[in-house]
Design an enzyme around this catalytic site. Structure first.
Site, PDB file in Angstrom:
ATOM      1  N   SER A 690       0.799  -1.221   0.000  1.00 11.60           N
ATOM      2  CA  SER A 690       0.000   0.000   0.000  1.00 11.60           C
ATOM      3  C   SER A 690       0.837   1.279   0.000  1.00 11.60           C
ATOM      4  O   SER A 690       0.276   2.371   0.014  1.00 11.60           O
ATOM      5  CB  SER A 690      -0.938   0.011   1.212  1.00 11.60           C
ATOM      6  OG  SER A 690      -0.205  -0.013   2.415  1.00 11.60           O
ATOM      7  N   LYS A 733      -5.916   3.531   9.172  1.00 10.75           N
ATOM      8  CA  LYS A 733      -4.986   4.504   8.574  1.00 10.75           C
ATOM      9  C   LYS A 733      -5.517   5.922   8.713  1.00 10.75           C
ATOM     10  O   LYS A 733      -4.759   6.850   9.029  1.00 10.75           O
ATOM     11  CB  LYS A 733      -4.761   4.157   7.100  1.00 10.75           C
ATOM     12  CG  LYS A 733      -3.991   2.846   6.893  1.00 10.75           C
ATOM     13  CD  LYS A 733      -3.850   2.497   5.419  1.00 10.75           C
ATOM     14  CE  LYS A 733      -3.074   1.194   5.242  1.00 10.75           C
ATOM     15  NZ  LYS A 733      -2.919   0.821   3.817  1.00 10.75           N
TER      16      LYS A 733
END
Length: 828
Positions: A690, A733
């Site tokens: 990611s 996140k």
């Protein structure tokens, strides 16, 4: 001589006038004339009938339903003969029902139902009675009174004063109606038959038959009770004599203690409810034990084995709580937020209340440390009314820990599951399998494989422990497992569990948890309950920002406990009468120099410095990505505790920049003159793909000599063609970016659906840009004087959320309806 008389003893003509009355259908009860009875009314049509009667002369028709379970009866469901009653008192209850006290007046027959929308209305005609007087009639009344006297003596539930009332009644009709009310066991059909009988003589004959039959039953019951009492007295006498014999033999030294132990086990077997297989096994082992020497090693093994079987809760269950509202209040009282796990538990209770037998669910709570997984399991046990037992599986590497050892081994014991059930004493507890992702395997077996049977609702009804070698039913146990990461759980085991993810807490949630739970708990632990101590919200925020960096609240509670202990020390010196108010400025004095900066973002826009986002078993975090170019021959170096996937993402990012060199204004051979070094300074393990767009942004910024915005963070994988691919862990996140003070986050457009999971308090203060291509990432992240300077004005514009709402854009076909963004547990 014959004449007509109504139930009140008044002579009436044969053609009594008809009358229209509202009908109250009754369930499982017949109201007779002269009977005063309270009724609880809840059906709307019945309440409307009562209101109509109250507005008239308070008379209402009371007729029974043929089937009590019928909620919406039709005229065919109502008996044709009923009683006209007078409403004595009517009381409305808080839950909407009505309590009414009615007195029966006279028998009537329903001639027809009068149309009415709100309630049943019936045209009724009073039933006239034909009575013959004479000696035979007087004898029948005396027989009924004598039988009723015998019935009252056998039935202790009827007060003796009722005999005086019955003896004083001279009217045959009233006598029959008074006596039948007190025959508790007479069926509804028989009561209705007596109500429909207009001839009092026939009514008394029918009543006399019912009473004589009931008296016979009561006399048999009395004989049985007397016989049982005598048997119990005999057993007690034998027990007393046996105890005396044992005491005498013990004094003489001739008592065989081994024989006494065998008798005790046989007695326990007689009282203990076991499965058929277990009962046969115990009898077989007892027979073997009787032939062994008491002091032999094998006898000790058999005794321990029998003791385990007779001690286990084979059928003992704790009473479960099916009250959904109470369970919900317990969960809310113990934990703040955690909406999804709470909803799942309440769903389980609702289904359990309806079907009564439900295969025990297996719930796996996954989340970072300190978010309340273990304490939530305790609250679930309290909410469901079950016992709670915890098994820590961290570091377990032996299959025998789950299944037990076979009896051939010295010191063999059942597995920890069976041991826990013996400890808790019921076979339907909430069993917490803690840290299930920390199990390991070696040459002794794989405990995760042993758990496959335990956690499978289709198999665990006959779980076979190696020590017991008997099938034990685990289907009533509610298993809850916890883990920090799904990666440590084997796929077959994961497939048997329902995964519920517990994300990290926002600052607002941590503040609420501190005020409601942590501060009071630590004040109590420090002995400051009766001391005037106030920890302000700003002080708690200071601890959150400067002294902790976590997804949960474990370290936060530890720091609050440290503050409370320091206050306790001051209380001993200054006394309990003083007030102690802890403000934000006092925190450094108590906890020392702040350990963390207020946020993780850089202080200024820098070239090659990009804020990335990652997620691990400890929650989300912000990772700085640095890039630098050095004179060289095109070598790409990536450092910073990286997994192989991160290195491949860096290669893809470099290939994208090379493919877009013309649009970026770079020379075709720019990569051949320089070496590129990408570095992640944070000393933590980094894996997953990611960070692709993060590394691409840092590399592009370095070659273009354009700074990256300090208030922007991003996450997403990149392909060779520059497409931005979706990622996981978006909620963790975004919470990490929120904690770090970042106000703009770039996420893949395909992750738009995951915005539903983000707390609204976070979305309201963040700008979320949904990107599809790396070109959009560079346009948003780099400090450009003109956004169209890199890729022109015809570029596709990304979707953008501000304050939780979709901002329209001018890209053709790009506008998509915004999702409903709900904050699980954080909307206040």
């Amino acid at each position: 001589m014959f004449f007509h008389r109504n139930d009140n003893g008044e002579d009436t003509p044969e053609g009594t006038a008809r009358q229209v009355l509202p009908l109250l259908p009754l369930r499982d009860i017949i109201v007779f004339p002269h009977m005063v009875v309270p009724l609880f009314v809840g059906r709307e049509r019945s309440i409307a009938a009562l209101e109509e009667a109250m507005s008239q002369e308070k008379e209402i028709l009371l007729a029974a339903q043929k089937k009590a379970k019928t909620n919406d009866p039709t005229p065919e469901d109502i008996y044709e003969v009923g009683t006209v009653g007078t409403i004595v008192q009517l009381l409305r209850l808080p839950d909407g029902t009505v309590k009414v006290l009615v007195e029966g007046k006279r028998r009537v027959t329903i001639q027809r139902f009068v149309p009415s929308d709100d309630f049943f209305a019936c045209e009724v005609e009073t039933l006239a009675e034909t009575i013959s007087e004479g000696v035979e009639y007087e004898a029948l009344m005396r027989s009924v009174k004598t039988a009723f006297e015998s019935y009252v003596k056998l039935n202790k539930r009827i007060p003796p004063e009722m005999l005086v009332t019955v003896q004083a009644i001279e009217e045959p009709s009233r006598l029959a109606d008074t006596v039948v009310v007190h025959l508790m066991s007479v069926k509804l059909g028989d009561r209705q038959e007596i109500l429909e009988t207009t001839d009092p003589a026939k009514r008394l004959e029918r009543l006399l038959k019912l009473m004589n039959a009931e008296i016979e039953i009561l006399q048999v019951e009395k004989k049985i009770r007397s016989r049982v009492k005598k048997q119990m007295e005999k057993s007690q006498k034998e027990y007393y004599l046996n105890e005396q014999m044992q005491a005498i033999q013990k004094e003489l030294g001739g008592r065989d203690e081994f024989k006494s132990e065998l008798e005790e086990m046989e007695d326990r077997l007689g009282k203990k409810k076991l499965t058929e297989e277990a009962t046969l096994r115990v009898r077989k082992e007892l027979k073997k034990l009787k032939m062994m020497q008491p002091m032999s090693a094998e006898a000790t093994v058999v005794r321990n084995y029998l003791d385990w079987i007779l001690t286990l809760p084979w059928f003992e269950k704790s009473e479960e709580n099916y009250d959904i509202d109470e369970a919900e209040s317990v969960l809310d009282e113990d934990h703040y937020g955690l909406k999804k796990p709470k909803e799942r538990i309440l769903e389980y209770l609702a289904v359990q209340a309806l079907v009564k037998k439900l295969k025990g669910p297996v719930i796996c709570l996954v989340g970072p440390p300190g978010v309340g997984k273990t304490s939530l399991a305790k609250s679930i046990a309290r909410a469901t009314g079950r016992e709670f037992v915890r098994l820590s599986l961290g570091g377990v590497r032996d299959e025998a820990e789950i299944r037990g050892h076979r009896r051939t081994y010295i010191g063999a014991l059942p597995g920890r599951l069976i041991q826990s059930l013996k400890k808790v004493g019921t076979n339907n507890p909430v069993m917490l399998l803690d840290e299930i992702d920390k199990m390991t395997s070696d040459f002794r077996g794989d405990p995760a494989a042993a758990l496959l049977e335990v956690l499978d609702p289709e198999q665990n009804h006959n779980f076979n422990d190696h020590y017991l070698d008997l099938d034990y039913d685990l289907s009533d146990v509610m298993f809850i497992t916890t883990a920090n990461s799904l990666s440590g759980i084997p796929l077959p085991l994961r497939d048997r569990m329902e995964i519920l993810e517990l994300s990290g807490y926002t600052e607002f949630e941590k503040l609420n948890i501190s005020v409601r739970y942590l501060v009071p708990r630590q004040l109590k632990a420090a002995g400051l309950e009766d001391v005037d101590v106030e920890l302000t919200e700003n002080a708690i925020r200071t601890i959150i920002h400067h002294y902790t960096r976590e997804s949960g609240v474990r370290n936060l509670e530890r720091e609050i406990g440290s503050v409370c202990r320091k206050i306790a020390r001051r209380v001993l010196k200054e006394g309990k009468d003083a007030s102690y108010r802890i403000a934000a400025k006092n925190i450094p004095e108590l906890l020392g120099v702040p350990r963390y900066r207020p946020n993780k973002s850089t202080e200024s826009d820098l070239i090659g410095m990009t804020n990335g986002l990652s997620v691990s078993s400890y929650g989300g975090s912000v990772l700085e990505c640095e890039a630098a170019i050095l004179p060289g021959k095109g070598k790409l170096v990536i450092t910073g505790l990286l997994e192989k996937g991160m290195q491949e993402s860096a290669q893809a990012a470099m290939s994208y920049i090379r493919s877009r060199h013309r649009a970026l204004g770079l020379e075709e051979d720019f990569h051949e003159k320089y070496d590129v070094h990408v570095h992640f300074p944070e000393f933590v393990q980094k894996d997953g793909p990611s960070a692709g767009i993060t590394m691409a942004t840092s590399i592009a910024s370095t070659f273009l000599r354009i700074p990256v915005r300090k208030n922007v963070a991003m996450t997403g994988e990149i392909t060779l063609r520059g497409r931005v691919m979706p990622i996981g862990g978006l909620k963790e996140k975004m919470l990490a970016a929120h904690r770090a003070g970042i106000d703009t986050i770039l996420v893949p457009r395909e992750n738009r659906k995951d915005l539903r999971e983000i707390p609204r308090r976070v979305l309201n203060v963040m700008r979320v840009v949904l990107v599809e291509h790396m070109d959009q990432v560079l346009t948003e992240a780099l400090v450009l004087s003109d956004p169209d300077s890199l890729f022109g004005s015809n570029r596709a514009h990304p979707l953008e959320y501000r304050h939780g709402k979709l901002v329209k854009n001018d890209a053709p076909g790009a506008e998509v309806p915004a999702p409903t963004v709900d904050a699980p547990g954080a909307q206040q």
